[in-house]
Write a protein that holds these residues in place. Structure first.
Motif, PDB file in Angstrom:
ATOM      1  N   UNK A   1      17.867  23.649  17.833  1.00  0.00           N
ATOM      2  CA  UNK A   1      16.439  23.799  18.103  1.00  0.00           C
ATOM      3  C   UNK A   1      16.215  24.832  19.199  1.00  0.00           C
ATOM      4  N   UNK A   2      15.137  25.570  19.049  1.00  0.00           N
ATOM      5  CA  UNK A   2      14.738  26.522  20.076  1.00  0.00           C
ATOM      6  C   UNK A   2      13.223  26.426  20.231  1.00  0.00           C
ATOM      7  N   UNK A   3      12.754  26.794  21.412  1.00  0.00           N
ATOM      8  CA  UNK A   3      11.324  26.781  21.657  1.00  0.00           C
ATOM      9  C   UNK A   3      10.929  28.071  22.350  1.00  0.00           C
ATOM     10  N   UNK A   4       9.767  28.583  21.991  1.00  0.00           N
ATOM     11  CA  UNK A   4       9.282  29.830  22.585  1.00  0.00           C
ATOM     12  C   UNK A   4       7.778  29.726  22.755  1.00  0.00           C
ATOM     13  N   UNK A   5       7.290  30.346  23.803  1.00  0.00           N
ATOM     14  CA  UNK A   5       5.844  30.379  23.976  1.00  0.00           C
ATOM     15  C   UNK A   5       5.257  31.511  23.152  1.00  0.00           C
ATOM     16  N   UNK A   6       4.064  31.285  22.731  1.00  0.00           N
ATOM     17  CA  UNK A   6       3.346  32.310  21.966  1.00  0.00           C
ATOM     18  C   UNK A   6       3.342  33.616  22.748  1.00  0.00           C
ATOM     19  N   UNK A   7       3.593  34.701  22.013  1.00  0.00           N
ATOM     20  CA  UNK A   7       3.622  36.068  22.538  1.00  0.00           C
ATOM     21  C   UNK A   7       4.929  36.427  23.243  1.00  0.00           C
ATOM     22  N   UNK A   8       5.793  35.446  23.437  1.00  0.00           N
ATOM     23  CA  UNK A   8       7.073  35.732  24.065  1.00  0.00           C
ATOM     24  C   UNK A   8       8.120  36.098  23.018  1.00  0.00           C
ATOM     25  N   UNK A   9       9.314  36.415  23.514  1.00  0.00           N
ATOM     26  CA  UNK A   9      10.424  36.818  22.651  1.00  0.00           C
ATOM     27  C   UNK A   9      11.501  35.749  22.636  1.00  0.00           C
ATOM     28  N   UNK A  10      12.089  35.545  21.479  1.00  0.00           N
ATOM     29  CA  UNK A  10      13.165  34.552  21.352  1.00  0.00           C
ATOM     30  C   UNK A  10      14.282  35.134  20.507  1.00  0.00           C
TER      31      UNK A  10
ATOM     32  N   UNK B   1      20.571  41.923  16.061  1.00  0.00           N
ATOM     33  CA  UNK B   1      21.647  42.527  16.839  1.00  0.00           C
ATOM     34  C   UNK B   1      22.937  42.214  16.093  1.00  0.00           C
ATOM     35  N   UNK B   2      23.414  43.199  15.354  1.00  0.00           N
ATOM     36  CA  UNK B   2      24.591  43.030  14.508  1.00  0.00           C
ATOM     37  C   UNK B   2      25.800  43.584  15.247  1.00  0.00           C
ATOM     38  N   UNK B   3      26.745  42.711  15.553  1.00  0.00           N
ATOM     39  CA  UNK B   3      27.976  43.087  16.213  1.00  0.00           C
ATOM     40  C   UNK B   3      29.124  42.770  15.265  1.00  0.00           C
ATOM     41  N   UNK B   4      29.543  43.774  14.493  1.00  0.00           N
ATOM     42  CA  UNK B   4      30.510  43.517  13.426  1.00  0.00           C
ATOM     43  C   UNK B   4      31.852  43.043  13.965  1.00  0.00           C
ATOM     44  N   UNK B   5      32.321  43.661  15.010  1.00  0.00           N
ATOM     45  CA  UNK B   5      33.634  43.280  15.547  1.00  0.00           C
ATOM     46  C   UNK B   5      33.617  41.835  16.047  1.00  0.00           C
ATOM     47  N   UNK B   6      32.525  41.451  16.636  1.00  0.00           N
ATOM     48  CA  UNK B   6      32.394  40.093  17.160  1.00  0.00           C
ATOM     49  C   UNK B   6      31.929  39.113  16.098  1.00  0.00           C
ATOM     50  N   UNK B   7      31.577  39.627  14.912  1.00  0.00           N
ATOM     51  CA  UNK B   7      31.056  38.808  13.823  1.00  0.00           C
ATOM     52  C   UNK B   7      29.872  37.973  14.301  1.00  0.00           C
ATOM     53  N   UNK B   8      28.943  38.699  14.880  1.00  0.00           N
ATOM     54  CA  UNK B   8      27.746  38.083  15.425  1.00  0.00           C
ATOM     55  C   UNK B   8      26.518  38.746  14.819  1.00  0.00           C
ATOM     56  N   UNK B   9      25.494  37.951  14.566  1.00  0.00           N
ATOM     57  CA  UNK B   9      24.294  38.464  13.869  1.00  0.00           C
ATOM     58  C   UNK B   9      23.093  37.680  14.377  1.00  0.00           C
ATOM     59  N   UNK B  10      22.516  38.096  15.483  1.00  0.00           N
ATOM     60  CA  UNK B  10      21.409  37.353  16.077  1.00  0.00           C
ATOM     61  C   UNK B  10      20.067  37.937  15.633  1.00  0.00           C
ATOM     62  N   UNK B  11      19.073  37.091  15.637  1.00  0.00           N
ATOM     63  CA  UNK B  11      17.717  37.479  15.236  1.00  0.00           C
ATOM     64  C   UNK B  11      16.805  37.419  16.440  1.00  0.00           C
ATOM     65  N   UNK B  12      16.098  38.504  16.692  1.00  0.00           N
ATOM     66  CA  UNK B  12      15.135  38.542  17.773  1.00  0.00           C
ATOM     67  C   UNK B  12      13.737  38.578  17.187  1.00  0.00           C
ATOM     68  N   UNK B  13      12.919  37.652  17.669  1.00  0.00           N
ATOM     69  CA  UNK B  13      11.523  37.616  17.250  1.00  0.00           C
ATOM     70  C   UNK B  13      10.683  37.991  18.463  1.00  0.00           C
ATOM     71  N   UNK B  14       9.964  39.070  18.341  1.00  0.00           N
ATOM     72  CA  UNK B  14       9.108  39.544  19.434  1.00  0.00           C
ATOM     73  C   UNK B  14       7.672  39.103  19.206  1.00  0.00           C
ATOM     74  N   UNK B  15       6.936  38.968  20.321  1.00  0.00           N
ATOM     75  CA  UNK B  15       5.507  38.607  20.217  1.00  0.00           C
ATOM     76  C   UNK B  15       5.345  37.404  19.282  1.00  0.00           C
ATOM     77  N   UNK B  16       6.030  36.332  19.608  1.00  0.00           N
ATOM     78  CA  UNK B  16       6.053  35.162  18.733  1.00  0.00           C
ATOM     79  C   UNK B  16       4.651  34.652  18.439  1.00  0.00           C
ATOM     80  N   UNK B  17       4.486  34.218  17.203  1.00  0.00           N
ATOM     81  CA  UNK B  17       3.207  33.689  16.750  1.00  0.00           C
ATOM     82  C   UNK B  17       3.386  32.258  16.262  1.00  0.00           C
ATOM     83  N   UNK B  18       2.287  31.512  16.239  1.00  0.00           N
ATOM     84  CA  UNK B  18       2.357  30.117  15.809  1.00  0.00           C
ATOM     85  C   UNK B  18       2.932  30.007  14.395  1.00  0.00           C
ATOM     86  N   UNK B  19       2.646  30.994  13.579  1.00  0.00           N
ATOM     87  CA  UNK B  19       3.141  30.981  12.209  1.00  0.00           C
ATOM     88  C   UNK B  19       4.635  31.229  12.094  1.00  0.00           C
TER      89      UNK B  19
END
Lengths: 115, 116
Positions: free
Chosen positions: A10-19, A67-85
């Motif tokens: 689970x993660x939580x973010x405030x509206x308009x913030x980045x997660x 943020x795709x880091x192939x060597x590290x086998x990492x694939x994170x998703x950044x959501x900017x300006x978070x919205x309620x939807x």
């Protein structure tokens, strides 16, 4: 066999913030696809963003970027300006490049967006 | 474009009966369709891969005789849950693969099965 790990139930973010949602995977392949899917309360799976492993440039789709880091086998998703939807379950997924290759999903991260 | 439908969206049946779920690609042809099962608050688990005109490929642990899959045309695949029991109650999702550089899968809205 390929595996996909999402360590944040689970993660939580405030509206308009980045997660940022984390995802790691394991594969012996050099070429493959990675995806982030959104599953809102309706349970309809929606493709958010896709990344081809052979591309070094990180994929972006409006407020969503990876943020795709192939060597590290990492694939994170950044959501900017978070919205309620944006509140939903987010699944990271892996797929080989074969014609009928199946998707392997992570366990998901539930994102809450607060006012 | 790339719409996938599922019918029914919800079904309630008695234990021991069979239930058929349809998955249709409405605006494209899909040589490959996939069937998933999702338990509450869990991820999607692939049950089987369905190829048009051939037998489905089932994942390990999925009973072929219980979950019958038929992919009779390029736009229709069906999943029949035979002799359903309460433990078969779940959310079933199909996806259809469209050709192209990514062979992207498009998901149906899912079917909630409740077995009493």
């Amino acid at each position: 066999a390929q595996t996909v790990t999402q360590s944040q139930p689970e993660m939580s973010v405030q509206e308009a913030e980045t997660v940022t949602l984390s995802c790691t995977y394991d594969t012996s392949e050099s070429d493959y696809y990675l995806f982030w899917y959104k599953q809102p309360p309706s349970r309809q799976m929606i493709l958010v963003i896709r990344q081809e492993a052979y591309k070094q440039q990180n994929a972006t789709e409006n407020r969503f970027s990876v943020n795709f880091q192939k060597a590290a086998k990492s694939f994170s998703l950044k959501i900017s300006d978070s919205q309620l939807g944006d509140a939903a379950m987010y699944f990271c997924a892996y797929r080989d490049t074969g014609t009928a290759s199946k998707l392997t999903f992570g366990t998901g991260t539930r994102l809450q967006v607060t006012l | 474009g790339a719409v996938v439908s599922q019918h029914p969206s919800r079904v309630i049946c008695k234990s021991g009966t069979s239930v058929k779920i349809e998955c249709r690609s409405l605006d494209f042809q899909a040589t490959t369709m996939f069937w998933y099962r999702q338990f509450p608050k869990q991820s999607l688990m692939l049950m089987a891969t369905s190829n048009e005109g051939s037998k489905a490929t089932y994942e390990q642990g999925v009973e072929k005789d219980k979950f019958l899959i038929n992919h009779a045309s390029l736009t229709l695949s069906t999943l029949t849950v035979t002799s359903a029991h309460p433990e078969d109650s779940s959310f079933y999702i199909c996806s259809a693969q469209r050709g192209g550089p990514y062979n992207e899968q498009f998901f149906g809205p899912g079917t909630r099965l409740t077995v009493l």
